[in-house]
Structures are given as C-alpha cells and as structure tokens.
Motif scaffolding. Sequence first.
Motif, short mmCIF file in Angstrom:
data_model
loop_
_atom_site.label_atom_id
_atom_site.label_comp_id
_atom_site.label_asym_id
_atom_site.label_seq_id
_atom_site.Cartn_x
_atom_site.Cartn_y
_atom_site.Cartn_z
N SER B 71 0.82 -1.20 0.00
CA SER B 71 0.00 0.00 0.00
C SER B 71 0.86 1.27 0.00
O SER B 71 0.42 2.33 -0.38
N ARG B 72 2.10 1.16 0.48
CA ARG B 72 3.01 2.30 0.37
C ARG B 72 4.45 1.81 0.28
O ARG B 72 4.76 0.69 0.60
N ASP C 7 -0.43 6.80 8.31
CA ASP C 7 -0.76 8.13 7.81
C ASP C 7 -1.12 9.04 8.97
O ASP C 7 -1.79 8.63 9.90
N SER C 71 -2.63 10.88 4.14
CA SER C 71 -2.95 9.79 3.23
C SER C 71 -3.29 10.31 1.84
O SER C 71 -3.19 9.61 0.85
#
Lengths: 151, 151, 151
Positions: B71-72, C7, C71
């Motif tokens: 996701s990142r 995030d 995010s």
Amino acid sequence: MVVFSGDFDRAMASFIIANGAAAMGSEVTMFFTFWGLNVLRKDENVETDKTFIERMFGRMMPRGAEKLGLSRMNMGGLGQKMIKGIMKKKNVSSLSELIEQAQDAGVRLVACSMSMDLMGIQKEELIDGVEEGGVASYLSSAEEGNVNLFI
Amino acid sequence: MVVFSGDFDRAMASFIIANGAAAMGSEVTMFFTFWGLNVLRKDENVETDKTFIERMFGRMMPRGAEKLGLSRMNMGGLGQKMIKGIMKKKNVSSLSELIEQAQDAGVRLVACSMSMDLMGIQKEELIDGVEEGGVASYLSSAEEGNVNLFI
Amino acid sequence: MVVFSGDFDRAMASFIIANGAAAMGSEVTMFFTFWGLNVLRKDENVETDKTFIERMFGRMMPRGAEKLGLSRMNMGGLGQKMIKGIMKKKNVSSLSELIEQAQDAGVRLVACSMSMDLMGIQKEELIDGVEEGGVASYLSSAEEGNVNLFI
C-alpha cells in the motif's frame, strides 16, 4: 460506522453495507470524518465566509459524491469513469442514489464537527438532512451497535 | 471481516488475524469485495467469456496473492520484494501459505457477488473453495460475530 | 483497535477516538502493526544493531508522530503543514499531545511483535510505555471489547 475515506469505491462500499443493514431492520448511523466529509458535500459552490486557506482547501477537495475518485487505478479519472459506465450498464445504483436511499431508509448521516472545523467546511455546504456531531456522539452509538466498521 | 483492499500488506494482516482467531477456536468469515477480490484470483489466465472492458480491467489488476503490491513504499515492486525477502529469511508464511492455512482451519472465504459482477470476475478465476455471497450474507455473519473489521 | 496505517490523518483519527472512549470510561487497547509502528517511533535516531536492509527500511520510514504524511493531498508535505497550521490555530492538540493524553488516560499501546521483527524495529526505537504483543494478545482484547476498528 465511521466513514473516514473520501474515495469513491470506499464510499460505495459503506453505503451498500449501510443500506443492506437498514433493509434488514437495523438502526444505522454513519459518522463522516476528515476526507469522508467530501462525500456529503453539495455539488454546487455555496457562498460562505471563509479564510483564504479554508477556501483553497475547499477548492482542492472533491465536491460531493459524483466527484470522488477511486482509491486505486483512478488514472486521472478514467478508471472512475469506466466503473461508473459498468455500474450504469448493470443497473447498479449510483452513489448519489445510494445516499438518497440511505436517507429514505432512515440511516442517520452525522458529520464530525471537529473535522468540519478543521477543514473549514460549513453546514450549508453539506447535503440536506445531515446532522452534526462530535466524537462522543459517535462513541455512544458505537457502544450500542453490534457491527462497527472504520472505512 | 470485510477485505476491501487489494494491497499485499493489508491482505497479510487480514489473514494473520483470521488465522489467529481460527486457532483460538472462533468461527471466521472473510468477505472479499472490490479490490479484495484480487487476493483470491488464480495466478494463471483462465479462459472466460468477457466483454472488452472486463478483459481490460482483468488484465490491469493483480492476479492473485503473489502479485499484489504494497500500500506504500511499493517503489515499482521493489519494496514488496524486500518485504518478501525478509519474510522468507524470518520464516514467516507467504500470503499464499496463509490462505491455504486459513482454508485448512475452516475459515470461510466469501467473494462478494456484486463486486464480481462489477469487475467482471468469474468464479472460475478464483481459487478453489471460495463461496459467492451478497451483502445480506455478509451482514448476517457480521451480526453474529463479536469482532468485525473492515480492512 | 488495530492501527495498521502510518498516515498522519488516520493516526489522528485513531487517537481522537481512543481518547474519547477513555474519557467515557472505557478500557482501550490500541494495537500497532505494519506502518502503524511508525506512529510510535521516537523522533531521534537510536543506536541499534541491525542488518543493512533493516537500516535502509528504518531510514525510509517516518520517524514518529510528527513526521507522518497525509494519506492524500500530502503534496510533498505541504498539505500536512497546512493541516498542522490550522490545527494549531484552532487549538486542536497535536498528534504527540494526543499520544501523551492517551498514555495518561491509561490507554494501552501495544506494538505488534511480528511487525517489529519484519520491519527490523527494536523496542528502544519506540516511545516509552509501549508494550509488545502478538496477534493472540490482540485477539483476546478484541473478543472482550464491544467496539473494534481497523484503521
């Protein structure tokens, strides 16, 4: 149910679950925070009294359900157009229709007052029928509910 | 448990929690919607009868557990390779192994029928042992469960 | 409550909910996995014995609450600066303050031991007062809780 995300696909999922639960006779409260507030924005510009930064933020964020992007494969809006085209062909309700259905079914839509303050979003900018509430109000609904989700 | 995300790391987390819960004697149902369906795809191409758009969508989305990205910090797949390398060195089960373990432990894997329709994914493209079900089926499991997550 | 995400905005949301719940008399356990571990990192470099890859990972990930990005609309840190500016003006507690308040209110902060191992993060690198625990420990708290979220 907390709707934190302002992605089109996540918003769809949250309303599909909420409407399903309401149809099965459950009481449903959706609590919109941060980016999730964008789901509830009216799609026209509303005259408000804002600071410069609030105005800038407001302009950069999507205005309402039909403007949201996909969380992935958005490709500058192309992916989102494709999904919407397929939804139409398959007769799936659009996000705006899902929101209307939710309101008709008595789903409570609550906008987080702290997020509204932070992002400079005012009540007139949100669609009709939305309540304002704080974290305490969310938590008291959550304590009573037997299904809690953070989307 | 709703698995909405098709990210490698979130899928890992969902199966680690599911397998842990199953090991502790709980009944677990995982409901895969939207991008989460990609977690359950077979890694080979399956012959199906699809429209052009469905075929395109199918080709652009990752095919199965071993193709998912992070996701990142994915960095074009590099981050994901690093994580997998570390997992191997530390003897952590791979995602495919976790899925197998889940199935062996009796975790129910349910694919959301509406998402399958929307994304043009057909049952033959999913790994064996996956059920199909609608939102109502998810909600009735969720009502019974005492831990509900949206991942 | 599982905090998976690293995030800034999601971390804020999780602590606001946690502190609210603690204020209303609930017992709260926050379980930090994967990227969520970054929320608990100390902001200074800590001398540790690591492999090359672990060191690289550690350097690439944000070090602590004040270094996390948004995010979305992070715009290279600009969006995050704007949000922080607004928070300050509106007298909203910063993320570090929220963490302190949580600790003072008796919220249990648990770092997932498997994620720490995978990402090569060692206990000395995390802020004081954080426990270490496995999935089983999370699940047993989750079973008892009546509100469970995955953030």
